[in-house]
Design a protein around this motif. Structure first.
Motif, PDB file in Angstrom:
ATOM      1  N   PRO A   4       0.815  -1.213   0.000  1.00 20.53           N
ATOM      2  CA  PRO A   4       0.000   0.000   0.000  1.00 20.53           C
ATOM      3  C   PRO A   4       0.852   1.268   0.000  1.00 20.53           C
ATOM      4  CG  PRO A   4       0.096  -0.879   2.201  1.00 20.53           C
ATOM      5  CD  PRO A   4       0.815  -1.874   1.333  1.00 20.53           C
ATOM      6  N   SER A   5       0.364   2.309  -0.655  1.00 19.57           N
ATOM      7  CA  SER A   5       1.094   3.558  -0.785  1.00 19.57           C
ATOM      8  C   SER A   5       0.192   4.709  -0.366  1.00 19.57           C
ATOM      9  CB  SER A   5       1.549   3.752  -2.235  1.00 19.57           C
ATOM     10  OG  SER A   5       1.992   5.067  -2.450  1.00 19.57           O
ATOM     11  N   ILE A   6       0.655   5.504   0.616  1.00 19.07           N
ATOM     12  CA  ILE A   6      -0.130   6.637   1.091  1.00 19.07           C
ATOM     13  C   ILE A   6      -0.327   7.657  -0.019  1.00 19.07           C
ATOM     14  CG2 ILE A   6      -0.263   8.478   2.801  1.00 19.07           C
ATOM     15  CD1 ILE A   6      -0.529   5.679   3.952  1.00 19.07           C
ATOM     16  N   VAL A   7       0.715   7.892  -0.810  1.00 20.21           N
ATOM     17  CA  VAL A   7       0.614   8.865  -1.901  1.00 20.21           C
ATOM     18  C   VAL A   7      -0.439   8.424  -2.910  1.00 20.21           C
ATOM     19  CG1 VAL A   7       1.847   9.949  -3.818  1.00 20.21           C
ATOM     20  CG2 VAL A   7       2.981   9.661  -1.617  1.00 20.21           C
ATOM     21  N   MET A   8      -0.498   7.121  -3.208  1.00 18.05           N
ATOM     22  CA  MET A   8      -1.502   6.624  -4.152  1.00 18.05           C
ATOM     23  C   MET A   8      -2.917   6.776  -3.597  1.00 18.05           C
ATOM     24  SD  MET A   8       0.194   3.175  -5.757  1.00 18.05           S
ATOM     25  CE  MET A   8       1.745   3.214  -6.652  1.00 18.05           C
ATOM     26  N   VAL A   9      -3.099   6.504  -2.312  1.00 16.01           N
ATOM     27  CA  VAL A   9      -4.424   6.675  -1.702  1.00 16.01           C
ATOM     28  C   VAL A   9      -4.848   8.133  -1.785  1.00 16.01           C
ATOM     29  CG1 VAL A   9      -5.756   6.503   0.438  1.00 16.01           C
ATOM     30  CG2 VAL A   9      -4.150   4.689  -0.169  1.00 16.01           C
ATOM     31  N   LEU A  10      -3.929   9.035  -1.462  1.00 16.14           N
ATOM     32  CA  LEU A  10      -4.230  10.466  -1.531  1.00 16.14           C
ATOM     33  C   LEU A  10      -4.558  10.874  -2.965  1.00 16.14           C
ATOM     34  CD1 LEU A  10      -4.317  13.320  -0.410  1.00 16.14           C
ATOM     35  CD2 LEU A  10      -1.821  13.409  -0.598  1.00 16.14           C
ATOM     36  N   TYR A  11      -3.768  10.413  -3.906  1.00 18.10           N
ATOM     37  CA  TYR A  11      -3.997  10.750  -5.307  1.00 18.10           C
ATOM     38  C   TYR A  11      -5.371  10.274  -5.774  1.00 18.10           C
ATOM     39  CZ  TYR A  11      -3.439  10.551 -10.411  1.00 18.10           C
ATOM     40  OH  TYR A  11      -3.619  10.689 -11.768  1.00 18.10           O
ATOM     41  N   LYS A  48      -2.210  -2.066  -8.395  1.00 15.25           N
ATOM     42  CA  LYS A  48      -1.718  -3.042  -9.378  1.00 15.25           C
ATOM     43  C   LYS A  48      -0.566  -2.462 -10.192  1.00 15.25           C
ATOM     44  CE  LYS A  48      -6.093  -5.538 -10.120  1.00 15.25           C
ATOM     45  NZ  LYS A  48      -7.167  -5.807 -11.109  1.00 15.25           N
ATOM     46  N   SER A  49      -0.721  -1.216 -10.622  1.00 21.46           N
ATOM     47  CA  SER A  49       0.332  -0.583 -11.417  1.00 21.46           C
ATOM     48  C   SER A  49       1.587  -0.374 -10.581  1.00 21.46           C
ATOM     49  CB  SER A  49      -0.166   0.757 -11.962  1.00 21.46           C
ATOM     50  OG  SER A  49      -1.266   0.565 -12.832  1.00 21.46           O
ATOM     51  N   GLY A  50       1.403   0.042  -9.326  1.00 17.40           N
ATOM     52  CA  GLY A  50       2.542   0.225  -8.451  1.00 17.40           C
ATOM     53  C   GLY A  50       3.294  -1.072  -8.216  1.00 17.40           C
ATOM     54  N   MET A  51       2.549  -2.164  -8.069  1.00 14.75           N
ATOM     55  CA  MET A  51       3.191  -3.464  -7.896  1.00 14.75           C
ATOM     56  C   MET A  51       4.022  -3.823  -9.125  1.00 14.75           C
ATOM     57  SD  MET A  51       3.688  -6.048  -5.925  1.00 14.75           S
ATOM     58  CE  MET A  51       2.391  -6.000  -4.684  1.00 14.75           C
ATOM     59  N   THR A  52       3.486  -3.559 -10.305  1.00 10.78           N
ATOM     60  CA  THR A  52       4.207  -3.871 -11.541  1.00 10.78           C
ATOM     61  C   THR A  52       5.509  -3.085 -11.636  1.00 10.78           C
ATOM     62  OG1 THR A  52       2.106  -4.279 -12.676  1.00 10.78           O
ATOM     63  CG2 THR A  52       4.043  -3.917 -14.045  1.00 10.78           C
ATOM     64  N   VAL A  53       5.410  -1.770 -11.463  1.00 10.73           N
ATOM     65  CA  VAL A  53       6.600  -0.916 -11.557  1.00 10.73           C
ATOM     66  C   VAL A  53       7.596  -1.260 -10.449  1.00 10.73           C
ATOM     67  CG1 VAL A  53       7.433   1.458 -11.443  1.00 10.73           C
ATOM     68  CG2 VAL A  53       5.334   0.937 -12.684  1.00 10.73           C
ATOM     69  N   LEU A  70       1.216   7.159 -11.541  1.00 12.07           N
ATOM     70  CA  LEU A  70       2.525   6.509 -11.431  1.00 12.07           C
ATOM     71  C   LEU A  70       3.660   7.484 -11.720  1.00 12.07           C
ATOM     72  CD1 LEU A  70       3.396   3.576 -10.730  1.00 12.07           C
ATOM     73  CD2 LEU A  70       0.948   3.959 -11.003  1.00 12.07           C
ATOM     74  N   ILE A  71       3.427   8.448 -12.612  1.00 14.41           N
ATOM     75  CA  ILE A  71       4.435   9.491 -12.834  1.00 14.41           C
ATOM     76  C   ILE A  71       4.665  10.265 -11.538  1.00 14.41           C
ATOM     77  CG2 ILE A  71       4.934  11.659 -14.033  1.00 14.41           C
ATOM     78  CD1 ILE A  71       3.418  10.568 -16.449  1.00 14.41           C
ATOM     79  N   LEU A  72       3.571  10.649 -10.887  1.00 15.65           N
ATOM     80  CA  LEU A  72       3.664  11.379  -9.624  1.00 15.65           C
ATOM     81  C   LEU A  72       4.384  10.559  -8.558  1.00 15.65           C
ATOM     82  CD1 LEU A  72       2.804  13.604  -7.558  1.00 15.65           C
ATOM     83  CD2 LEU A  72       0.699  12.278  -7.235  1.00 15.65           C
ATOM     84  N   THR A  73       3.986   9.307  -8.390  1.00 18.27           N
ATOM     85  CA  THR A  73       4.538   8.470  -7.321  1.00 18.27           C
ATOM     86  C   THR A  73       6.016   8.202  -7.529  1.00 18.27           C
ATOM     87  OG1 THR A  73       2.375   7.400  -7.086  1.00 18.27           O
ATOM     88  CG2 THR A  73       4.253   6.313  -6.070  1.00 18.27           C
ATOM     89  N   THR A  74       6.409   7.864  -8.760  1.00 19.55           N
ATOM     90  CA  THR A  74       7.808   7.547  -9.030  1.00 19.55           C
ATOM     91  C   THR A  74       8.687   8.788  -8.915  1.00 19.55           C
ATOM     92  OG1 THR A  74       6.959   5.909 -10.615  1.00 19.55           O
ATOM     93  CG2 THR A  74       9.322   6.255 -10.572  1.00 19.55           C
ATOM     94  N   ALA A  75       8.176   9.931  -9.370  1.00 22.91           N
ATOM     95  CA  ALA A  75       8.929  11.176  -9.224  1.00 22.91           C
ATOM     96  C   ALA A  75       9.124  11.513  -7.750  1.00 22.91           C
ATOM     97  CB  ALA A  75       8.204  12.315  -9.930  1.00 22.91           C
TER      98      ALA A  75
END
Length: 425
Positions: free
Chosen positions: A154-161, A174-179, A362-367
């Motif tokens: 789980p990612s807090i940034v993804m939940v917020l986004y 799912k996308s975060g797991m892949t990357v 995913l651009i936001l999270t990875t950056a």
């Protein structure tokens, strides 16, 4: 005038070090009271602030933070490290690969990059240096591998986004797991290469199936947490908020009755620390809601969308520009602050250009993760300094090849939407 006040006051307050949550609220109030062409009652701001927290999805943030703290205090780091070491410890540089795997495992529990760096670094760094691993390389690998925290769910940034854009949390996860898996595999390959090139130590003991099975059994209670979270969400049995609450219950059970590293007397401090962390994030969300409303209601958002659309940018070029902006902000701001500040500005434009909401997330999270490794803020580096006692320059030299590999994956995420979305399309 409205836009000048809104962003001028915000820039001034950020420059003098005012917290982002207070900055957003103060910018809104200054705009209301000082703008001659914008007449809105200040009471509506209070409504927007409270309205910004009226979402069940936001509850998942507090629950994920509490579950992560319970598992961190519950002693799961040792079981994860032992499992990772039993898998790859018998090859040259095996402990460095174990470090990468342990960070990936822990990322699926904590969702925090600095927490991953500290937890795994405390367990492995001293032992690896004593065995002959190069200090700078170990510290640098720890910094970059810790960046898996906000990417692997789980990612807090993804939940917020997702609360800000309406994106599906399950698709983002799912996308975060892949990357995250792609990054993990690339780091493992690079670690194997540098272990042979620089002659890192090798464990001469062969892999023992018995030890592997024992480590796996010991780690099962910890590994069940991502199974509960992700399995519940992907199967449709639970919403993200419900799965986060169940994760808290499981984390408490594991810490109290299985690993037995949490005492009842510890719970008060754990809950207090989690409450402080959650309150900080929720306060930012609340004031950012008011900021976003003023931004849209005043017409600034629409004018910005029209101006950029008139430039006839294609989606790829726009995503590249936004990625650079995210990276620049990431060098001096924390990821959650970047999300609440920039997503309301850029997402309407991205949406008008047809950018996929998961791809943009995913651009936001990875950056955000790359920002954690880049001075001057570089929370991952400062976390590694607290563990290793090395200087920042030494850690930066050690992390450089792994950091460049991380940036390569980020470039692929930006330029190739399929890297982010093929699991959900």
């Amino acid at each position: 005038m409205t836009g000048f006040l809104l962003f001028g006051v915000m820039a001034l307050l950020l420059a003098i070090g005012v917290p982002i949550s207070v900055t957003l609220g103060a910018s809104v109030l200054a705009t209301i009271f000082l703008s001659y062409d914008f007449t809105v009652s200040s009471g509506i701001i209070a409504q927007r602030i409270f309205g910004g927290l009226e979402s069940t999805s936001i509850m998942a943030i507090a629950f994920f933070i509490l579950a992560g703290n319970l598992m961190t205090k519950g002693g799961i780091s040792r079981s994860l490290v032992e499992l990772a070491d039993s898998i790859v410890g018998s090859v040259r540089g095996g402990m460095s690969m174990a470090l990468v795997l342990a960070c990936a495992f822990f990322a699926a529990l904590s969702g925090s990059a600095p927490a991953t760096v500290v937890a795994i670094g405390v367990m492995l760094y001293e032992d690896m240096v004593r065995l002959g691993y190069p200090k700078e390389r170990v510290a640098g690998l720890l910094v970059v591998s810790g960046g898996l925290g906000p990417i692997i769910p789980p990612s807090i940034v993804m939940v917020l986004y997702s609360t800000m854009t309406g994106a599906s949390i399950s698709e983002l996860f799912k996308s975060g797991m892949t990357v995250g898996i792609v990054i993990m595999l690339l780091l493992l390959v690079m670690t194997f290469y540098y272990a042979r090139k620089e002659h890192w130590p090798k464990n001469d003991e062969p892999l023992r199936i018995g030890e592997l099975l024992h480590s796996l059994v010991q780690a099962v209670p910890a590994l069940m947490l991502p199974v509960i979270i992700l399995g519940g969400i992907y199967s449709g049995i639970m919403t993200p908020t419900e799965s986060s609450a169940v994760a808290v219950v499981w984390s408490l059970f594991v810490g109290l009755f299985i690993y037995k590293n949490i005492r009842v007397a510890d719970l008060g401090q754990i809950i207090l620390d989690s409450g402080k962390n959650a309150a900080m994030i929720l306060f930012i969300i609340a004031t950012s809601t008011a900021f976003s409303w003023i931004f849209a209601y005043s017409g600034i958002s629409g004018e910005l969308v029209s101006a950029i659309t008139a430039m006839d940018l294609d989606r790829t070029l726009f995503c590249m520009i936004v990625a650079v902006i995210f990276l620049i902000f990431g060098t001096f701001m924390e990821g959650i602050a970047i999300a609440v500040l920039l997503v309301p500005i850029f997402w309407p434009i991205a949406d008008s250009l047809g950018v996929d909401v998961v791809h943009f997330g995913l651009i936001l999270t990875t950056a955000n993760v790359i920002g954690c490794m880049t001075p001057p803020v570089a929370v991952n580096i400062f976390s590694a300094i607290s563990v290793t006692k090395l200087k920042m320059g030494e850690i930066i030299r050690g992390q450089l090849p792994f950091f460049l590999a991380f940036c390569l994956v980020f470039l692929a995420v930006v330029l190739l939407p399929g890297v982010s979305t093929f699991m959900v399309r």
